[in-house]
Every structure is written in structure tokens, then in C-alpha cells.
Write a protein that holds these residues in place. Structure first.
Motif, PDB file in Angstrom:
ATOM      1  N   ALA A 319       1.256  -1.123  -0.164  1.00 22.87           N
ATOM      2  CA  ALA A 319       0.401   0.226   0.115  1.00 22.87           C
ATOM      3  C   ALA A 319       1.014   1.171  -0.179  1.00 22.87           C
ATOM      4  CB  ALA A 319      -0.726  -0.317   1.143  1.00 22.87           C
ATOM      5  N   ILE A 320       1.755   1.222   0.853  1.00 20.35           N
ATOM      6  CA  ILE A 320       2.841   2.940   0.474  1.00 20.35           C
ATOM      7  C   ILE A 320       3.534   3.155  -0.661  1.00 20.35           C
ATOM      8  CG2 ILE A 320       4.532   3.567   1.474  1.00 20.35           C
ATOM      9  CD1 ILE A 320       4.295   1.930   4.636  1.00 20.35           C
ATOM     10  N   PHE A 321       3.522   1.121  -1.525  1.00 16.19           N
ATOM     11  CA  PHE A 321       4.264   1.926  -2.577  1.00 16.19           C
ATOM     12  C   PHE A 321       3.303   1.861  -3.462  1.00 16.19           C
ATOM     13  CE2 PHE A 321       7.754  -2.040  -1.010  1.00 16.19           C
ATOM     14  CZ  PHE A 321       8.801  -1.028  -0.348  1.00 16.19           C
ATOM     15  N   THR A 322       2.648   1.324  -3.663  1.00 17.93           N
ATOM     16  CA  THR A 322       1.177   1.815  -4.501  1.00 17.93           C
ATOM     17  C   THR A 322       1.606   3.231  -4.180  1.00 17.93           C
ATOM     18  OG1 THR A 322       0.099  -0.936  -4.380  1.00 17.93           O
ATOM     19  CG2 THR A 322      -0.913   1.776  -5.508  1.00 17.93           C
ATOM     20  N   ALA A 323       1.218   3.810  -3.487  1.00 17.39           N
ATOM     21  CA  ALA A 323       0.445   4.686  -3.177  1.00 17.39           C
ATOM     22  C   ALA A 323       2.059   6.470  -3.198  1.00 17.39           C
ATOM     23  CB  ALA A 323       0.346   5.558  -1.225  1.00 17.39           C
ATOM     24  N   ILE A 324       3.043   6.140  -3.363  1.00 18.45           N
ATOM     25  CA  ILE A 324       4.272   6.369  -3.840  1.00 18.45           C
ATOM     26  C   ILE A 324       3.954   6.851  -5.555  1.00 18.45           C
ATOM     27  CG2 ILE A 324       6.958   6.875  -4.013  1.00 18.45           C
ATOM     28  CD1 ILE A 324       6.735   5.710  -1.190  1.00 18.45           C
ATOM     29  N   GLN A 325       3.483   5.364  -6.059  1.00 18.77           N
ATOM     30  CA  GLN A 325       4.147   5.620  -7.352  1.00 18.77           C
ATOM     31  C   GLN A 325       2.063   6.246  -8.021  1.00 18.77           C
ATOM     32  OE1 GLN A 325       6.489   4.078  -9.134  1.00 18.77           O
ATOM     33  NE2 GLN A 325       5.727   5.518 -10.406  1.00 18.77           N
ATOM     34  N   LEU A 326       1.755   6.199  -7.475  1.00 16.66           N
ATOM     35  CA  LEU A 326       0.314   6.140  -7.797  1.00 16.66           C
ATOM     36  C   LEU A 326       0.625   8.080  -7.898  1.00 16.66           C
ATOM     37  CD1 LEU A 326      -2.396   4.300  -6.403  1.00 16.66           C
ATOM     38  CD2 LEU A 326      -1.550   5.055  -8.558  1.00 16.66           C
ATOM     39  N   PHE A 327       1.282   8.479  -6.901  1.00 18.16           N
ATOM     40  CA  PHE A 327       1.277  10.208  -6.063  1.00 18.16           C
ATOM     41  C   PHE A 327       2.580  10.465  -7.774  1.00 18.16           C
ATOM     42  CE2 PHE A 327       3.892  13.406  -5.095  1.00 18.16           C
ATOM     43  CZ  PHE A 327       3.033  14.542  -4.615  1.00 18.16           C
ATOM     44  N   LYS A 328       3.161   9.876  -7.904  1.00 15.51           N
ATOM     45  CA  LYS A 328       4.412  10.084  -8.992  1.00 15.51           C
ATOM     46  C   LYS A 328       3.898  10.082 -10.559  1.00 15.51           C
ATOM     47  CE  LYS A 328       8.706   8.588  -6.525  1.00 15.51           C
ATOM     48  NZ  LYS A 328       9.965   8.035  -6.628  1.00 15.51           N
ATOM     49  N   ASN A 329       3.230   9.030 -10.571  1.00 20.17           N
ATOM     50  CA  ASN A 329       2.245   8.927 -12.046  1.00 20.17           C
ATOM     51  C   ASN A 329       1.525  10.478 -11.980  1.00 20.17           C
ATOM     52  OD1 ASN A 329       3.484   6.251 -11.997  1.00 20.17           O
ATOM     53  ND2 ASN A 329       1.339   5.532 -11.579  1.00 20.17           N
ATOM     54  N   ARG A 330       0.832  11.114 -10.696  1.00 19.20           N
ATOM     55  CA  ARG A 330      -0.548  11.864 -10.921  1.00 19.20           C
ATOM     56  C   ARG A 330       0.273  12.636 -11.398  1.00 19.20           C
ATOM     57  NH1 ARG A 330      -5.350  12.317  -6.901  1.00 19.20           N
ATOM     58  NH2 ARG A 330      -5.795  10.341  -7.877  1.00 19.20           N
ATOM     59  N   MET A 331       1.242  13.068 -11.082  1.00 19.24           N
ATOM     60  CA  MET A 331       2.327  14.489 -10.645  1.00 19.24           C
ATOM     61  C   MET A 331       2.830  14.620 -12.187  1.00 19.24           C
ATOM     62  SD  MET A 331       1.531  16.043  -8.379  1.00 19.24           S
ATOM     63  CE  MET A 331       0.429  15.529  -7.642  1.00 19.24           C
ATOM     64  N   GLU A 332       3.137  13.563 -12.502  1.00 23.87           N
ATOM     65  CA  GLU A 332       3.817  13.450 -13.876  1.00 23.87           C
ATOM     66  C   GLU A 332       2.121  13.573 -14.646  1.00 23.87           C
ATOM     67  OE1 GLU A 332       6.933  12.333 -17.464  1.00 23.87           O
ATOM     68  OE2 GLU A 332       6.503  13.535 -15.191  1.00 23.87           O
ATOM     69  N   TYR A 333       1.699  12.956 -14.931  1.00 21.03           N
ATOM     70  CA  TYR A 333       0.089  13.532 -16.048  1.00 21.03           C
ATOM     71  C   TYR A 333       0.053  15.545 -15.459  1.00 21.03           C
ATOM     72  CZ  TYR A 333      -4.273  13.366 -17.505  1.00 21.03           C
ATOM     73  OH  TYR A 333      -5.219  12.796 -18.476  1.00 21.03           O
ATOM     74  N   ILE A 334       0.202  15.394 -14.918  1.00 23.63           N
ATOM     75  CA  ILE A 334      -0.472  16.466 -14.525  1.00 23.63           C
ATOM     76  C   ILE A 334       0.618  17.660 -14.844  1.00 23.63           C
ATOM     77  CG2 ILE A 334      -0.379  18.429 -13.023  1.00 23.63           C
ATOM     78  CD1 ILE A 334      -2.188  17.011 -11.006  1.00 23.63           C
ATOM     79  N   ARG A 335       1.889  16.732 -14.934  1.00 27.07           N
ATOM     80  CA  ARG A 335       3.339  17.803 -15.803  1.00 27.07           C
ATOM     81  C   ARG A 335       2.897  17.871 -17.418  1.00 27.07           C
ATOM     82  NH1 ARG A 335       7.937  17.191 -17.837  1.00 27.07           N
ATOM     83  NH2 ARG A 335       7.320  14.841 -18.050  1.00 27.07           N
ATOM     84  N   LEU A 336       2.615  16.724 -17.631  1.00 28.19           N
ATOM     85  CA  LEU A 336       3.484  16.404 -19.359  1.00 28.19           C
ATOM     86  C   LEU A 336       1.423  16.786 -19.640  1.00 28.19           C
ATOM     87  CD1 LEU A 336       4.380  12.851 -19.174  1.00 28.19           C
ATOM     88  CD2 LEU A 336       5.325  14.387 -19.697  1.00 28.19           C
ATOM     89  N   ASN A 337       0.070  17.577 -19.048  1.00 25.22           N
ATOM     90  CA  ASN A 337      -0.933  17.798 -19.472  1.00 25.22           C
ATOM     91  C   ASN A 337      -0.938  18.871 -19.392  1.00 25.22           C
ATOM     92  OD1 ASN A 337      -2.989  15.728 -20.702  1.00 25.22           O
ATOM     93  ND2 ASN A 337      -1.545  15.061 -19.170  1.00 25.22           N
ATOM     94  N   LYS A 338       0.221  20.437 -18.313  1.00 24.61           N
ATOM     95  CA  LYS A 338       0.778  21.565 -18.269  1.00 24.61           C
ATOM     96  C   LYS A 338       1.136  21.333 -19.759  1.00 24.61           C
ATOM     97  CE  LYS A 338       1.762  25.114 -15.012  1.00 24.61           C
ATOM     98  NZ  LYS A 338       2.951  25.643 -13.358  1.00 24.61           N
TER      99      LYS A 338
END
Length: 353
Positions: A319-338
């Protein structure tokens, strides 16, 4: 120089008469894990020392007043309360349940104010937490109120991702909660999460039928014909890859789930029984659809083994590893789309900002 990849992971303590403290400590015993994130436990540092002694670990804790004071490389504990708490492993206790909620509320506020980047919740006991101040069946419903977005109970593992159309609803009431509106909301939440949180550009989603054999043309129920099928056609018309309804009894045994990026089950046991059969111990409960990342292990308080040192911490660690990866994925998605939006703006607009 500070490592910018290190994020703060908030951890709510859960029901302390259960296995929550044990799985947290076991996860944090490997010192290398502190290179991946900064843990921030919302509880009481003296009580955490009690649990460390009980479970015979040598972990030390850094007590802080607020999450923003957390120090990298240390196991930080936000002192949400000062008084002592009587711990009786394996016992259902509303007083202990109230401290689980104090921890959850404090962790959620820290999440809202960006003092931690993600939240991982240890298991709570659904009866012990009930009070005049807290009348939610679990974490998901509470977080849906506190955070922005439409919440979705999304169970994820390396084998399968599975969402629920209805979650903690009595079986006799399930069909009353299945509407075109709720189905569209859940499918859209899954579709958006697969794109934003899992970096899947064109998600493929399977929807399970409500009734046995999808109702057999109305002989065993009409919900599949009257609600599910018309809604799925609307998704196809929108260009989304949403298929079904599939008869649930053969869907998993036939390995059909492997053809899709996610599955939407109609109700709790229809989805959770096959999910936990396939992924127990490695599955993660992710509250998708909200503006913050929250995960938890795929099991409960396990009162029967609490305090004995027998709990498997694999799911909490995942759950911890998943939370970290999901956070990074979401930030990357926001950055790329911005960036994409920036490059698409007319030149004169970009020159005159």
C-alpha cells in the motif's frame, strides 16, 4: 542537496487493538525503506514506543507537533494526543476506536494542507469507530466528504484492478443503489484513474452483470437490460472502450479479466472474493477519484492474531509503495498535460502573459 524524490507519507494508526501498529512497524524495520519516503505516523510517540517494545523491534521515533516538522531519514510521529490509551489486543473497544478516528482526521487534514503527499491508512473496526461525531461505514465514505472528487473503491494489484459499483451496502439493498447515474460515475472514475494514476492512454474496462447470467433476458432480473446495457452503449458512443455486461460466475475462472485494464463489479462480494483469491496479501485498496492519494491494505483488523507478532505486513508495505507510485504518476500526468496546454496556446497569448 535535498532529494526531491522523497515524499512524506502520512500513516493513520488504525484500530490499535488490531494488527495496525504491528504491520506499520514491520514495514518500517528495514532501514533502506527510509530512502524511499519519509514516514509520518499520526498517533502518540510514547504509545508507538510501547508497540515497538511489545513487538521486540529497536525502532526509534521522532515526535513532532505537526507533519510539516517531519525529518527525512527518521520515523516521525505526530502527537495527535498526549494522554495514555489502554491497549487490549484483540478486543473491540469504542474508546480505542475513537483514537483511530482522531488519527484519521489529523492525517486527512495534513493531506489536505499538503503537509504529507499521500495517506496510507491502517485497518479500522467498523463498529468501534461509530459515534455521534463519526457515522461513516469506513475510510472511503469519510474521505469522500473531506476531499474533492467522486470517490471509488479501487482494489489494485499486479494481477488485476477492480472497482465496485456499490461497496459497503447490504446485499438486499444492492439493486436500489444501481442507477444509470451511479454506473456512469463509477466507470468515468475508473477511466480517469487509469489514465491519470496508471498512465494507460486508452483504458479497456469490463463491467460485470448484476444478476446471474446477466438476468437471462429478464427471467432472473431486469437491471442488466434496463440499466447496464444502455449505459454501456453510451460509453461506446463516446469512444471509450467499455465492454459488458459479463456474467460474473465465469468471468474470472476463464481468465477473461486479463484482457482488460480494470473490472467494475456490481457489489462487494462479487468483486472482492475473486480479487482477494487472486491477490490476497499483495492487494491494495486505493480510493480513486479524489484529489489526493489514499491507499490501505486489503485486510481488516485481524483481532484474532492481534498482539501475537503473527501479522503479515506485505499488503501494508505494498500500500505504501503503491501510494508513492500513484502520486508520482499523477504528478507526471499533470506536468505533461500542463506542458501540452502551454504549447498549444496561440503565440500572441504566450507572449503577452
Amino acid at each position: 542537496m535535498r532529494n526531491q524524490s522523497i515524499i512524506k507519507v502520512g500513516i493513520s494508526i488504525g484500530d490499535m487493538n488490531g494488527v495496525g501498529p504491528e504491520i506499520i512497524l514491520k514495514t518500517l524495520e528495514d532501514k533502506r525503506i527510509l530512502e524511499l519516503f519519509t514516514p509520518v505516523i499520526f498517533a502518540n510517540s510514547k504509545l508507538m514506543s510501547f508497540f515497538a517494545k511489545h513487538y521486540k523491534t529497536k525502532l526509534k521515533f521522532n515526535g513532532v507537533l505537526k507533519a510539516s516538522d517531519a525529518v527525512e531519514g527518521k520515523i516521525n510521529v505526530v502527537n495527535v494526543w498526549r494522554e495514555g490509551v489502554d491497549i487490549n489486543f484483540g478486543q473491540e473497544d469504542k474508546t480505542v476506536g475513537s483514537y483511530a478516528i482522531k488519527s484519521l482526521k489529523a492525517a486527512t487534514q495534513a493531506l489536505i494542507h499538503n503537509e504529507v503527499q499521500t495517506l496510507v491508512t491502517a485497518p479500522i473496526h467498523k463498529n468501534s469507530i461509530q459515534s455521534d461525531e463519526f457515522k461513516f461505514p469506513g475510510h472511503t465514505d469519510f474521505l469522500a466528504q473531506e476531499l474533492r472528487g467522486d470517490s471509488l473503491m479501487f482494489m489494485v494489484s499486479n494481477q488485476i484492478r477492480l472497482g465496485l459499483l456499490t461497496d459497503h451496502v447490504p446485499v438486499k439493498d444492492v439493486v436500489n443503489h444501481i442507477t444509470t447515474k451511479s454506473l456512469k460515475q463509477k466507470v468515468n472514475a475508473i477511466h480517469n484513474s487509469l489514465k491519470v494514476d496508471f498512465n494507460i492512454r486508452e483504458p479497456k474496462i469490463a463491467v460485470l452483470g448484476v444478476n446471474p447470467h446477466n438476468g437471462d433476458n429478464g427471467v432472473i432480473g431486469t437491471e442488466d437490460d434496463e440499466i447496464i446495457k444502455p449505459a454501456l452503449k453510451s460509453f461506446v458512443d463516446e469512444g471509450k472502450f467499455v465492454f459488458g455486461p459479463y456474467a460474473a460466475d465465469s468471468f474470472f475462472g476463464s481468465q477473461n479479466y486479463k484482457k482488460f485494464d480494470a473490472v467494475l463489479a456490481a457489489y462487494h462480494d462479487q468483486g472482492l472474493i475473486p480479487f482477494k483469491t487472486l491477490s490476497f496479501g499483495k492487494g491494495v485498496n486505493f480510493t480513486a477519484g479524489l484529489n489526493r492519494i489514499r491507499t490501505s491494505p486489503d485486510h481488516g483488523t485481524a483481532f484474532d492474531i492481534a498482539g501475537k507478532g503473527e501479522a503479515d505486513h506485505s499488503s501494508f508495505q505494498e500500500a505504501i509503495f503503491t501510494a508513492i507510485q500513484l502520486f508520482k504518476n499523477r504528478m507526471e500526468y499533470i506536468r505533461l498535460n500542463k506542458n501540452a496546454l502551454e504549447t498549444q496556446k496561440p503565440q500572441e497569448y504566450r507572449n503577452n502573459k
